[in-house]
Design a protein around this motif. Structure first.
Motif, short mmCIF file in Angstrom:
data_model
loop_
_atom_site.label_atom_id
_atom_site.label_comp_id
_atom_site.label_asym_id
_atom_site.label_seq_id
_atom_site.Cartn_x
_atom_site.Cartn_y
_atom_site.Cartn_z
N ILE A 196 -82.76 -8.84 -26.84
CA ILE A 196 -82.50 -7.50 -26.06
C ILE A 196 -81.42 -7.00 -25.86
CG2 ILE A 196 -83.44 -6.15 -24.51
CD1 ILE A 196 -86.33 -6.45 -24.35
N ALA A 197 -80.58 -8.40 -24.84
CA ALA A 197 -78.96 -8.48 -25.45
C ALA A 197 -78.37 -8.43 -25.73
CB ALA A 197 -79.79 -9.93 -24.27
N SER A 198 -78.83 -8.95 -26.55
CA SER A 198 -77.55 -8.68 -27.75
C SER A 198 -77.98 -7.18 -28.72
CB SER A 198 -77.37 -9.80 -28.54
OG SER A 198 -77.38 -10.83 -27.97
N ASP A 199 -79.69 -6.77 -28.82
CA ASP A 199 -79.53 -5.65 -30.04
C ASP A 199 -79.50 -5.68 -31.16
OD1 ASP A 199 -79.51 -2.04 -29.75
OD2 ASP A 199 -81.23 -3.45 -30.03
N PRO A 200 -79.86 -6.45 -31.82
CA PRO A 200 -79.43 -6.78 -33.65
C PRO A 200 -80.25 -5.79 -34.27
CG PRO A 200 -80.71 -8.27 -32.84
CD PRO A 200 -80.57 -7.99 -31.65
N SER A 201 -78.96 -5.42 -34.80
CA SER A 201 -79.35 -4.29 -36.00
C SER A 201 -80.94 -4.86 -36.63
CB SER A 201 -78.39 -3.63 -36.78
OG SER A 201 -77.82 -3.08 -36.10
#
Ligand code: MLT
Length: 256
Positions: free
Chosen positions: A136-141
């Protein structure tokens, strides 16, 4: 966030992993074990391609510092190996401050097959919240939940965990989460267990096999939820531990 689920490693070959993130799942037992090892203070874990490479790599790395040769074939440690692949062996007394070279039936190979991915993580029920927070912290696509399976076949425990992790991401992510049909199916499988992770371990064929060769305790160990605050990540060919989560308050509580 688009979540994809690969039901066993035999299906990795034609998946567009490049630029995506991958979470490698091998609940019984590799990704549970590697999470335990890193939490117990192991410096890094090298997933070897086969026994010969494991032996030669351990010999080479032993020149740089303490190195353990670990792993299993058909669930049992190999002759002359320091440890097998039960998470219960990876105590601080055994692994703290050491490099680990390991080779397992499925999990280590799955890690290596995910090399094209932008980021490779690993884990299981034991560190699910740490994984969720990190993702969630980096929220990859695009996120691929890569079930190792058993010898290129489907296995329930990996697929159920993919559903558990996806449900957590749906629940805690602020961004819009979309799921592939395989991911939605995995969510349903885990939903049917209503959080009974030990029930998953007891129902799956590898759990029954491990119990039959004396590793019944590994079912409980691999079914524990959120007992490890660690995110194993592949860096330079090794699995290392991401820095622990800074703010406990940010951690999403794990629920069924
Ligand atoms: C695997 O890599 O498939 C498993 O970790 C095998 C095992 O430890 O039983």
């Amino acid at each position: 966030l688009q979540i994809h689920t690969i039901s066993h490693r035999g299906q990795i070959i034609n998946q567009p992993l490049r630029d995506a993130w991958a979470v490698v799942i091998d609940i019984l037992r590799f990704t549970t074990t590697v999470s335990t090892a890193l939490c117990s203070g192991a410096l890094r874990v090298y997933p070897a391609g086969d026994e010969d490479e494991a032996r030669s790599m351990a010999k080479k790395l032993s020149l740089e510092g303490e190195c353990l040769l670990c792993g299993e074939v058909d669930g049992l440690p190999l002759p002359g190996f320091d440890l097998g692949n039960s998470p219960l062996e990876y105590t601080p007394e055994n692994v703290n401050g050491k490099t680990i070279v390991t080779m397992t039936t499925n999990g280590t190979g799955t890690i290596r097959m995910c090399r094209p991915a932008a980021r490779i993580l690993a884990g299981g029920f034991v560190n699910v919240s740490a994984l969720v927070h990190h993702i969630i912290a980096s929220d990859p696509s695009n996120l691929y939940l890569v079930c190792s399976g058993q010898r290129d076949s489907f296995c329930l425990e990996d697929y159920a965990f993919a559903g558990y992790l996806a449900r957590q991401l749906f629940q805690h992510s602020d961004s819009r989460v979309m799921a592939s049909p395989e991911t939605l199916a995995a969510c349903r499988v885990m939903g049917d267990y209503e959080g009974d992770t030990l029930g998953v371990m007891r129902d799956c064929s590898h759990g029954k096999y491990l119990s039959s060769i004396g590793f019944a305790a590994d079912q409980e160990a691999c079914a524990q939820i959120d007992v490890l605050d660690v995110v194993p990540r592949v860096e330079g060919g090794y699995l290392i531990a991401e820095p622990p989560i800074s703010n406990e308050n940010e951690r999403p509580e794990s629920t069924a």
